[in-house]
Scaffold this motif. Sequence first.
Motif, PDB file in Angstrom:
ATOM      1  N   VAL A   1     148.224 -42.407   2.504  1.00 18.75           N
ATOM      2  CA  VAL A   1     148.895 -43.019   3.664  1.00 18.75           C
ATOM      3  C   VAL A   1     149.967 -43.851   3.161  1.00 18.75           C
ATOM      4  O   VAL A   1     151.051 -43.533   3.594  1.00 18.75           O
ATOM      5  CB  VAL A   1     148.145 -43.970   4.663  1.00 18.75           C
ATOM      6  CG1 VAL A   1     148.889 -44.846   5.780  1.00 18.75           C
ATOM      7  CG2 VAL A   1     146.767 -43.157   5.120  1.00 18.75           C
TER       8      VAL A   1
ATOM      9  N   SER B   1     152.728 -41.273   1.988  1.00 22.39           N
ATOM     10  CA  SER B   1     153.333 -40.543   2.858  1.00 22.39           C
ATOM     11  C   SER B   1     154.349 -41.410   3.761  1.00 22.39           C
ATOM     12  O   SER B   1     155.103 -40.724   4.108  1.00 22.39           O
ATOM     13  CB  SER B   1     152.162 -40.102   3.577  1.00 22.39           C
ATOM     14  OG  SER B   1     151.436 -39.170   2.854  1.00 22.39           O
ATOM     15  N   LEU B   2     153.806 -42.700   4.093  1.00 20.37           N
ATOM     16  CA  LEU B   2     154.654 -43.472   4.973  1.00 20.37           C
ATOM     17  C   LEU B   2     156.095 -43.799   4.293  1.00 20.37           C
ATOM     18  O   LEU B   2     157.009 -43.818   4.920  1.00 20.37           O
ATOM     19  CB  LEU B   2     153.841 -45.046   5.289  1.00 20.37           C
ATOM     20  CG  LEU B   2     152.871 -44.875   6.324  1.00 20.37           C
ATOM     21  CD1 LEU B   2     152.169 -46.155   6.529  1.00 20.37           C
ATOM     22  CD2 LEU B   2     153.392 -44.169   7.798  1.00 20.37           C
TER      23      LEU B   2
ATOM     24  N   ALA C   1     159.543 -42.746   5.734  1.00 17.37           N
ATOM     25  CA  ALA C   1     160.418 -43.568   6.326  1.00 17.37           C
ATOM     26  C   ALA C   1     161.876 -43.329   5.462  1.00 17.37           C
ATOM     27  O   ALA C   1     162.877 -43.341   5.983  1.00 17.37           O
ATOM     28  CB  ALA C   1     160.000 -44.977   5.657  1.00 17.37           C
TER      29      ALA C   1
ATOM     30  N   LEU D   1     147.814 -41.180   9.687  1.00 14.66           N
ATOM     31  CA  LEU D   1     149.254 -40.473   9.894  1.00 14.66           C
ATOM     32  C   LEU D   1     149.609 -40.133  11.342  1.00 14.66           C
ATOM     33  O   LEU D   1     150.694 -40.258  11.735  1.00 14.66           O
ATOM     34  CB  LEU D   1     149.489 -39.721   8.849  1.00 14.66           C
ATOM     35  CG  LEU D   1     149.560 -40.321   7.323  1.00 14.66           C
ATOM     36  CD1 LEU D   1     149.641 -39.090   6.184  1.00 14.66           C
ATOM     37  CD2 LEU D   1     150.686 -40.927   7.162  1.00 14.66           C
TER      38      LEU D   1
ATOM     39  N   ALA E   1     150.337 -42.942  13.457  1.00 10.64           N
ATOM     40  CA  ALA E   1     151.468 -43.682  12.974  1.00 10.64           C
ATOM     41  C   ALA E   1     152.381 -42.680  13.498  1.00 10.64           C
ATOM     42  O   ALA E   1     153.671 -43.420  13.958  1.00 10.64           O
ATOM     43  CB  ALA E   1     151.400 -43.677  11.382  1.00 10.64           C
TER      44      ALA E   1
ATOM     45  N   PHE F   1     156.108 -38.765   9.843  1.00 10.40           N
ATOM     46  CA  PHE F   1     154.992 -39.221   8.823  1.00 10.40           C
ATOM     47  C   PHE F   1     154.063 -38.024   8.839  1.00 10.40           C
ATOM     48  O   PHE F   1     153.047 -37.808   9.711  1.00 10.40           O
ATOM     49  CB  PHE F   1     154.227 -40.533   9.674  1.00 10.40           C
ATOM     50  CG  PHE F   1     155.107 -41.690   9.582  1.00 10.40           C
ATOM     51  CD1 PHE F   1     155.813 -41.947   8.497  1.00 10.40           C
ATOM     52  CD2 PHE F   1     155.277 -42.384  10.570  1.00 10.40           C
ATOM     53  CE1 PHE F   1     156.706 -43.118   8.279  1.00 10.40           C
ATOM     54  CE2 PHE F   1     156.128 -43.388  10.668  1.00 10.40           C
ATOM     55  CZ  PHE F   1     156.634 -43.884   9.500  1.00 10.40           C
TER      56      PHE F   1
END
Lengths: 395, 223
Positions: free
Chosen positions: A34, A37-38, A42, A339, A342, A353
């Motif tokens: 997570v 990947s975030l 971003a 995700l 998110a 994401f």
Amino acid sequence: MMTLRMALRSIGANKMRALLTMLGIIIGVVALVVLVSLVNGATSSVTNAVSSLGTDMLTVTISDDKGLPMDLETLAKWRDELGAVGLTAPSTTASVTGKYGSDSDSFTVYGTSEAYDDIAGLKLCMGRFLNSADVDSHTRVCVLSYKAATELIGYTDCVGEQVSLNGMKFTVIGVLSDSESITTSMRSSGYTAYIPYTSLMRLSDSVTEAVTSFVVSAAEGRSVDEVELVLTEKLMERLEQDDDAFSVSSMNIMEDAMSSITSMLSILLGGIAGISLVVGGIGIMNIMLVTVTERTREIGIRKAIGATHGAILRQFLTEAVVLCMLGCAIGIFLSWTILRMAAVIASGLSMSFTLNGPVVGIAVGFCILIGVVFGLYPANKAAKMKPIDALHYGG
Amino acid sequence: MIDIQDLCKFYTVGDERVRALDHATMHIYPHEFVSIIGPSGSGKSTLMNIIGCLDVADAGSYLLDGIPIEDYTDNELARIRNEKIGFVFQSFNLIAKMSAEENVELPLIYRGVGKAERQRRVAEALERVGLTKRAKHQPTELSGGQQQRVAIARALVTKPSLILADEPTGNLDSKTSAEIMGMFHALHEQGNTIVLITHDNDVARQARRIIHIRDGKLSEVSL
Ligand SMILES: Nc1ncnc2c1ncn2[C@@H]1O[C@H](COP(=O)(O)OP(=O)(O)OP(=O)(O)O)[C@@H](O)[C@H]1O
Ligand SMILES: [Mg+2]
């Protein structure tokens, strides 16, 4: 195959314990997948924003022309001669005081030509950009930044208004769109206006025929690095092989800095997640040691009927690895869910994401590694038992 | 097939040194049915563990099929146990989480026998002990006598040259004991070599040959 089934059975025989044991691995995997990947999601959206704003732009500054000044004609000649070069435009700035009605404020004025908007990736929301006629006949026209238009004049639809720059009247012919804010705000926080280079020469005493700063873009299909090389060579030739007399800089530097920040962030977060995975691995080792002790008698029986060292080792190692892999699978599934959530929450932020493929691969590989590393000691302990002692363990 | 000469085994517990086996000497020939009898603590289990290659002696020699056991590595001993010896224990020693069938199958897996062949031999072994109907049952779902029969099937399934039984009837009532003993007789008639360890005179007398053990010393009594 047989060992795999046996491992699944013995894990299944104690589901609650298995789940609690896997928790460490699950948390580790979720953290790893997570977070990375975030960060990637971003940064890729920020990087996209940056690269859409003319990262293929090179800025050349000449500090010492060695008596051979660069003029607009040379600039145009270079554009035509050098295959790698797409467009060229002068880009000299000056600080002036801008006035509209009774309001006045300081402006950064770019003296440039019609190619500048393409090179820098500027987009207009009103009117038009400069054209070659403006440059040739040093017309007093200007293109305002969105901020200058909205704040000084008060509205964006201000084409035709008159703005005075250092007392000279300029007609507004265009306004940049708001999305330019990232680059422009990075350059200066104040108001910006673009006027023909020739007009800037009249406005500012320090600006002459000699262009000291210009921007260049790469031709279609050519890389910025290639242009940089060609341009540096040409400038070296012109400026007596003195590489202190000029500088060539690209937006790539910014992109590089950005990507180095992200990769550092990824490594940092990955490291933290890695540590929690290792902690999870220790949990696996702990429970495997308990399992081995609990099943000492079973090990004795297996050895009595002919299990070799390797067979027992394989059995418990498989169990540890399967335990890790199950944890990993659950962790990846949870990450995917998180995700997705998110993505829904951040859909307004135009960030994507998604499960980062390489990170999932790394997580799986790391889990196998942890299963093997932390399973090896308990499995070896089981395999090393003497059949007679194991058989008589606990009565 | 078993050649034991001056075998000694010591245990040191605290300061005390226990002689579990004291210059034990005996020979067992193929197709024999031998029982070893002695009181508790006389060293019966110790002897059986050494014969069964689960343990090694401290002194003396043991030839199994003419080959000295001392020379083997642990893995080679595992292979010998798998191929030549079938164990039947007092406490059955089945693996709790596995069905009767799977318990019987296990030695064949360690031998590397293919799946089809394994299934055929497991079915055959279970049939010989009369438990075909209980094949899918777990040990906890079986009576003591049935569990011991599963253990016998597991010992048989590899067609070992020697079946070693350590008080196989020790945990069973007299009726079930008789059943199990009947099974050993049948196995003997089919040509298996059987070494049966017991402290029960009635059980021992069923064998063709009885060896007495007392304080780790062997003495043979012919009938
Ligand atoms: N692991 C051990 N550590 C120490 N002493 C042992 C060990 N195993 C056996 N002994 C001792 O060796 C002697 C022989 O034990 P063994 O188990 O062979 O007797 P047994 O004839 O099988 O008795 P039982 O009929 O009760 O099963 C006993 O005095 C016992 O205390
Ligand atoms: Mg005993």
